[in-house]
Design an enzyme around this catalytic site. Sequence first.
Site, PDB file in Angstrom:
ATOM      1  N   LYS A 101       0.809  -1.222   0.000  1.00 50.87           N
ATOM      2  CA  LYS A 101       0.000   0.000   0.000  1.00 50.87           C
ATOM      3  C   LYS A 101       0.843   1.272   0.000  1.00 50.87           C
ATOM      4  O   LYS A 101       2.046   1.256   0.265  1.00 50.87           O
ATOM      5  CB  LYS A 101      -0.988  -0.031   1.159  1.00 50.87           C
ATOM      6  N   ARG A 103      -3.437  -9.997   4.999  1.00 52.86           N
ATOM      7  CA  ARG A 103      -3.878 -10.098   3.603  1.00 52.86           C
ATOM      8  C   ARG A 103      -2.753  -9.556   2.727  1.00 52.86           C
ATOM      9  O   ARG A 103      -2.394  -8.389   2.841  1.00 52.86           O
ATOM     10  CB  ARG A 103      -5.168  -9.303   3.408  1.00 52.86           C
TER      11      ARG A 103
END
Length: 285
Positions: A230, A264
């Site tokens: 991210k 995740r």
Amino acid sequence: MSSGTQVGSKFDVASLFARKSKTIVMGVINVTPDSFSDGGRYLATSDAVQQALRLEAEGADVIDIGGESSRPGSEPVSEQEELERILPVVEQLTGKLAIPVSIDTWKAPVAAAALAAGCAIVNDITALEGDPEMASVIAEHRAGAILMHKRGTPKEMQLNTEYGNLIEEVDGYLAAAAARAIAAGVAKERIMLDPGIGFGKDVEGNLELVKAVGRFARSGYPILIGASRKGFIGKITGATVENRVAGSVAVAVAAVLYGAVAVRVHDVAATRQAVDIAVRLRLED
């Protein structure tokens, strides 16, 4: 949405979510053209199926399939388009995987079709708020539910990342989401909570969330952290999306040390090794 007939997955999601001795690694596959990391790579059903099998071989415990990007600035897609992207993948994976498949969607009809095709978990970034029928679909199928905190839609969520008290707000929101699920008939032991790294948070906010995993875990629900590749990792390290493996693994390890039950990730092999060590260090502390 109910058919009047309860169905359930062959996978024991409750036992998986309760597991603490080995971190749950959820491998990500986006069947989309525009996801921030792997967008366009797995649009072809055969490519997505092969990637799922590869991630299982690398040590994934769950495969998470999404047909709509939720990257900052993304636009929603129609229910029909989402179904056309994900259903062929789910159907081809049924019987080929020894691990459960999660469907990353906030739309109840998409979730219902995916669960009927063999998925065992719904990963809802709106925590059941996006579609009023979602909770009943999950309950009817006796599926797992991953409920995430976010503020605003993906298109505009990064325009305001200021909070009075981020941790208190996220903690309260997740508690309310779990209560909504239970009220709709979702079993408590099939609920997992996700504080929503990158969804309406800035760099410091994302770091705060990781450090607050233990606080969120006091709710009694397992906590998932999804930080893989991210933007905040890039802002801290300067690394481009494809070069954020080390940074992503570092966040996963920290999350596990703070008490996360699940992560995740895109890079399963590297993460699997790292969190297997991290969970042993945490348990031996």
